[in-house]
Write a protein that holds these residues in place. Sequence first.
Motif, PDB file in Angstrom:
ATOM      1  N   PHE A 136      11.304   0.795 -14.475  1.00 60.52           N
ATOM      2  CA  PHE A 136      10.981   0.176 -15.757  1.00 60.52           C
ATOM      3  C   PHE A 136      11.133  -1.342 -15.705  1.00 60.52           C
ATOM      4  O   PHE A 136      10.417  -2.067 -16.402  1.00 60.52           O
ATOM      5  CB  PHE A 136      11.858   0.771 -16.863  1.00 60.52           C
ATOM      6  N   GLY A 137      12.071  -1.850 -14.880  1.00 58.49           N
ATOM      7  CA  GLY A 137      12.181  -3.293 -14.726  1.00 58.49           C
ATOM      8  C   GLY A 137      10.913  -3.892 -14.144  1.00 58.49           C
ATOM      9  O   GLY A 137      10.369  -4.890 -14.656  1.00 58.49           O
ATOM     10  N   LEU A 138      10.420  -3.245 -13.066  1.00 59.68           N
ATOM     11  CA  LEU A 138       9.184  -3.732 -12.454  1.00 59.68           C
ATOM     12  C   LEU A 138       7.998  -3.540 -13.400  1.00 59.68           C
ATOM     13  O   LEU A 138       7.141  -4.434 -13.536  1.00 59.68           O
ATOM     14  CB  LEU A 138       8.947  -2.989 -11.137  1.00 59.68           C
ATOM     15  N   GLY A 139       7.972  -2.394 -14.075  1.00 58.39           N
ATOM     16  CA  GLY A 139       6.888  -2.142 -15.021  1.00 58.39           C
ATOM     17  C   GLY A 139       6.895  -3.150 -16.172  1.00 58.39           C
ATOM     18  O   GLY A 139       5.831  -3.603 -16.616  1.00 58.39           O
ATOM     19  N   GLY A 140       8.087  -3.483 -16.658  1.00 55.99           N
ATOM     20  CA  GLY A 140       8.167  -4.470 -17.729  1.00 55.99           C
ATOM     21  C   GLY A 140       7.656  -5.828 -17.304  1.00 55.99           C
ATOM     22  O   GLY A 140       6.956  -6.520 -18.072  1.00 55.99           O
ATOM     23  N   LEU A 141       7.988  -6.248 -16.077  1.00 55.52           N
ATOM     24  CA  LEU A 141       7.481  -7.530 -15.578  1.00 55.52           C
ATOM     25  C   LEU A 141       5.955  -7.523 -15.479  1.00 55.52           C
ATOM     26  O   LEU A 141       5.288  -8.491 -15.877  1.00 55.52           O
ATOM     27  CB  LEU A 141       8.097  -7.827 -14.210  1.00 55.52           C
TER      28      LEU A 141
END
Length: 518
Positions: A136-141
């Motif tokens: 989710f961190g990568l997806g949010g970025l």
Amino acid sequence: MTTSPAPQPAEEPWVAAAKALRDDLRRGAAPEPETEESDRRGPLRPARLPPLRNRIQGQLVGRLFRIVDAGSLAALALTGAHLATPQGWINASLAQVTPYAAGALVMAWLLGGVGLYRFPRYGRLWTRLTRLVAAFGLGGLLLTAGVWLVGGSPPSPVLTSWFAMAFISLALLQTIWWAMVRRWRNRGLLTPNIVIVGATEVADRLIAAALASREVNVIGVFDDRLGRAPPRMQGVPVLGDLDALIGHRIMPYVDQVVIAVTSAAKPRVRMITERLSVLPNDICLVVDLDGEAAQNAIINRIADAPLARVSGVATDERRAALKRLQDLGIGLLALVLLAPVMAVVAVLIKLDSPGPIFFRQRRHGFNNEEIRVWKFRSMKHELTDHTASKQVTGDDDRVTPVGRFIRRTSLDELPQLFNVLAGEMSLVGPRPHAVGMKTGDTESSRLVEEYAHRHRLKPGMTGWAAVNGSRGPVDTPELVQRRVALDIDYIERQSFWLDLYIMAMTIPCLLGDRHVVR
């Protein structure tokens, strides 16, 4: 002065039968066969050996979890798009819907990319949640960068709230998946059970890799040269020679028989495979590989081996799952529709002769497992034949008047719907034969070398043999051979549509076949 307690009324037979059925359906795993010595278990043998019909396929489970997660993301995306547009998502513009659709697609891809649908034996929950945070961190970025590049502004509060809600929902789902897999592993439903043939260096390395990973249960070793074999290999017991393997009581619980004899010894490998070809179990040959990486690859592929299949039917997880759904859906519908008929038959049996309404008989199920098959009683209670040592004849005086009618119309088979719903049988498959059934003076299973191959699928209430004229007793070797040939033909051709065809043809075949003795 003491008084004896009033006698309790005798329990009706149908009540006892219902209680027995309830106990059967509640029982999650069959009890493990008894052993002579507890130390013969070895370090990899589980406390309970669940039947193979209850085995859960790890790859299929992973796909199902992935589908549920993707569906949840899609539903949340629709909700977010609906809240973000006053007129609702149906009337929203493409620009308004795209961030939510793109976010759902990217997250579904990233969840698989970080390995959330692989479930190693010692995987921890916090490790899974850490991977989820990374995804989710990568997806949010990526989502923030996309919105900036296209719209020139940061994500809206609704989009941010949707993303946070998606994370919370997926964290909850992943916790549920982890708990389910852990429970299944503790019950032995996800870990394959194997036996090894050949007390060789290859077998020793294979057992060492299994001990290190615990991804496979090696529950015994057999060797055709038993005099040269040690009593144990790294704690795993050597249980006997090939004859002992073929008749061993643990075999109905074994997923694979792995031949660990070097492939260079071609005559020995050929002899072993020919001897074991009578088994319904999947039989594979370990490809000779050296080194720790190769050993781990073997374990991973047994639990998913560089093995060459030499006998058995390749497992098709999707086809097996579809067949089970077919059994549950049509079986439940049939039980509801036929309940009045079954009630009338039960009353007629009770009025016709003394004894219980139901009759249960030990029969061979999937992979030679012994199951208790339900039928309406058609014989006089005191003459009931539980082993089918004498097959029914046309003028058999053991059969009651009502029994003749329900046998001729196959109404006596209707209680097998309970076996279908319990997962012991299927609607369509080879008919289950009684354990110890005889043709003449010879046990039927000894008349055809491939007899056990008919147990590679669950037995059925009807089958390819039944709609092709092979119904009733098999009282000659020729009839046994024809029945087995038809059953094996069905196993090789089985499909969803073939099963529907057989079900559709069953009633016309029964009505047009009044000369078969049953």
